[in-house]
Design an enzyme around this catalytic site. Structure first.
Site, short mmCIF file in Angstrom:
data_model
loop_
_atom_site.label_atom_id
_atom_site.label_comp_id
_atom_site.label_asym_id
_atom_site.label_seq_id
_atom_site.Cartn_x
_atom_site.Cartn_y
_atom_site.Cartn_z
N GLY A 1 -38.36 1.22 36.86
CA GLY A 1 -38.87 0.24 35.91
C GLY A 1 -39.87 -0.70 36.56
N LYS B 1 -30.60 -1.70 31.83
CA LYS B 1 -30.97 -1.25 33.17
C LYS B 1 -30.95 0.28 33.22
CE LYS B 1 -31.64 -5.06 35.60
NZ LYS B 1 -32.87 -5.25 36.40
N ASP C 1 -28.88 -7.51 39.96
CA ASP C 1 -28.66 -6.20 40.57
C ASP C 1 -27.35 -6.12 41.34
OD1 ASP C 1 -30.99 -5.07 39.61
OD2 ASP C 1 -32.18 -5.64 41.36
#
Length: 433
Positions: free
Chosen positions: A91, A347, A320
């Site tokens: 991404g 995600k 994350d």
């Protein structure tokens, strides 16, 4: 991949270069004047996707292990690609390079794998369209067709969600705008792009607001090539920090880890919840702060009696690390609750679902919310874990397997290569059974 319980983890380990910084180093080197030497470049599939896309845009890149030589072409030197640019699972690649491509005088198409093709891209299409770019998509998803029109309009854009990727996309596009482009972030996000732009000679202005910050760049700013060493990845360090903190008798040392202030929320939270972590040899490297991270396992059973709830701005800057934090929560007396983490739904997998599903498989007591979850202290049992093709889920539940009784099997363990190709070998080298 089969994982057995461990008594401890001990040793000194080298970690891969920071993925977020590596992406940015490659992209800025490509549009700089001159040749840049990048050392400790992240040996990950995501960052390889960035290098492949830049090569397809006419940038000459020489790769020797983790050393990358990028022959920059300047702001006006990129070439129209002959084929779609494949961003793989990354991404960051797709969102950041879209900002660069929006200001080019040619058209390009960005594609990705099945997972990336499901991730939301309207969040960058919106501001880039305001700047005058013409972007076609499939209902806000890849493939993206960016029809270049040359110079862009400068804008002032307020981030609707806390996202360093959106901020970076707009700032990079601003280099091809006629005037000053600004991004207002109500909640501060990772500032790797601002730091690195300065390192390449760009005048970046950051102003504090009543709520958040205003970050600005001037169109036409030239970038000058530079040499740099990428700090080791703090997100990769997180897995070993949790493993060592939870296994009594452990000691892990990790040199040269990036400790950017927008990324160290993890350490602050873990220390508050009883982890014994220390930072030493602090210094600056490539415009970023680095340090040696040491973790000693002293046992966590009676620590953190108070209820632990993590929400607000701190979640945005450790998004994350939430999967491995969830595993940590199973090992502390208070358990752990994460809220305000709805971004996890979009995600590489729906990480809230992935975390909750796999924790339940391992006998954890967990409650799912729209924007997070709560996990209680639990006695984990070995189970068959689905990585859902998500590298951070695969690695987090590998660490969970060290705490569990019995054998844990990670399905799709190969997804770890997206960010940490040597993860399993590194973990094996420090595991004591």
């Amino acid at each position: 991949m089969k994982i057995l319980s461990a008594r401890s983890v001990s040793g000194t380990i080298g970690l891969p270069g920071d993925k977020s910084i590596s992406h940015r180093a490659a992209m800025l080197s490509a549009i700089a004047d001159g040749t840049s030497n990048i050392h400790n470049f992240a040996a990950s599939e995501d960052c390889s996707s960035t290098l492949d896309c830049l090569s397809a845009l006419g940038v000459n890149i020489e790769l020797n292990g983790t050393a990358v030589l990028v022959h920059g072409v300047g702001l006006g030197g990129l070439k129209e690609p002959t084929n779609p640019l494949d961003c793989g699972n990354s991404g960051t690649t797709m969102r950041l390079i879209s900002g660069i491509l929006a200001g080019q005088p040619f058209s390009s198409t960005l594609i990705g794998d099945e997972s990336l093709s499901k991730r939301p891209m309207k969040r960058i299409i919106g501001p880039l369209s305001e700047m005058g770019a013409s972007i076609e998509s499939v209902d806000g998803h890849a493939p993206l067709i960016i029809n270049g029109r040359g110079a862009l309009r400068p804008i002032e854009y307020t981030l609707p969600v806390a996202s360093a990727q959106i901020k970076s996309c707009v700032l990079l596009a601003g280099l091809w705008a006629d005037g000053e482009t600004s991004v207002i972030e109500p909640v501060p996000t990772r500032d790797h792009t601002e730091r690195m732009l300065r390192g390449f000679g760009v005048d970046v202005t950051v102003r504090d607001l009543d709520k958040g910050k205003r970050v600005s760049v001037s169109g036409g700013s030239r970038l000058t090539a530079c040499d740099m060493t990428v700090p080791s990845d703090i997100s990769s360090a997180a897995f070993f920090v949790v493993a060592a903190a939870c296994l009594k008798g452990s000691r892990i040392v990790m040199p040269n880890v990036g400790i950017n202030p927008t990324r160290t929320g993890l350490f602050e939270v873990l220390r508050r919840l009883g982890a014994d972590t220390a930072l030493s040899d602090k210094r600056e490297q490539a415009g970023e702060l680095v340090a040696t991270v040491e973790v000693v396992g002293r046992g966590l059973g009676a620590v953190a009696q108070a209820e632990a709830i993590i929400d607000g701005p701190v979640v945005a800057n450790m998004i994350d690390e939430v999967p491995i934090l969830a595993v940590f929560g199973t090992q502390i007396e208070s358990g752990l609750e994460i809220r305000g983490a709805g971004e996890l739904r979009v995600k590489e997998s729906d990480r809230i679902h992935s975390i909750v599903e796999n924790l339940r498989r391992m006998n954890a007591n967990v409650t799912e919310y729209d924007d997070g979850f709560r996990v209680e202290r639990s006695h984990l049992k070995g189970a068959e874990i689905d990585s859902f093709g998500d590298h951070r889920i695969a690695m987090a539940f590998t660490i969970a397997g060290l705490f569990a009784t019995g054998e844990t099997t990670i399905l799709g363990a190969e997804s770890a290569a997206v960010s940490f190709p040597d993860f399993f070998e590194t973990l094996q080298s420090v595991t004591v059974r």
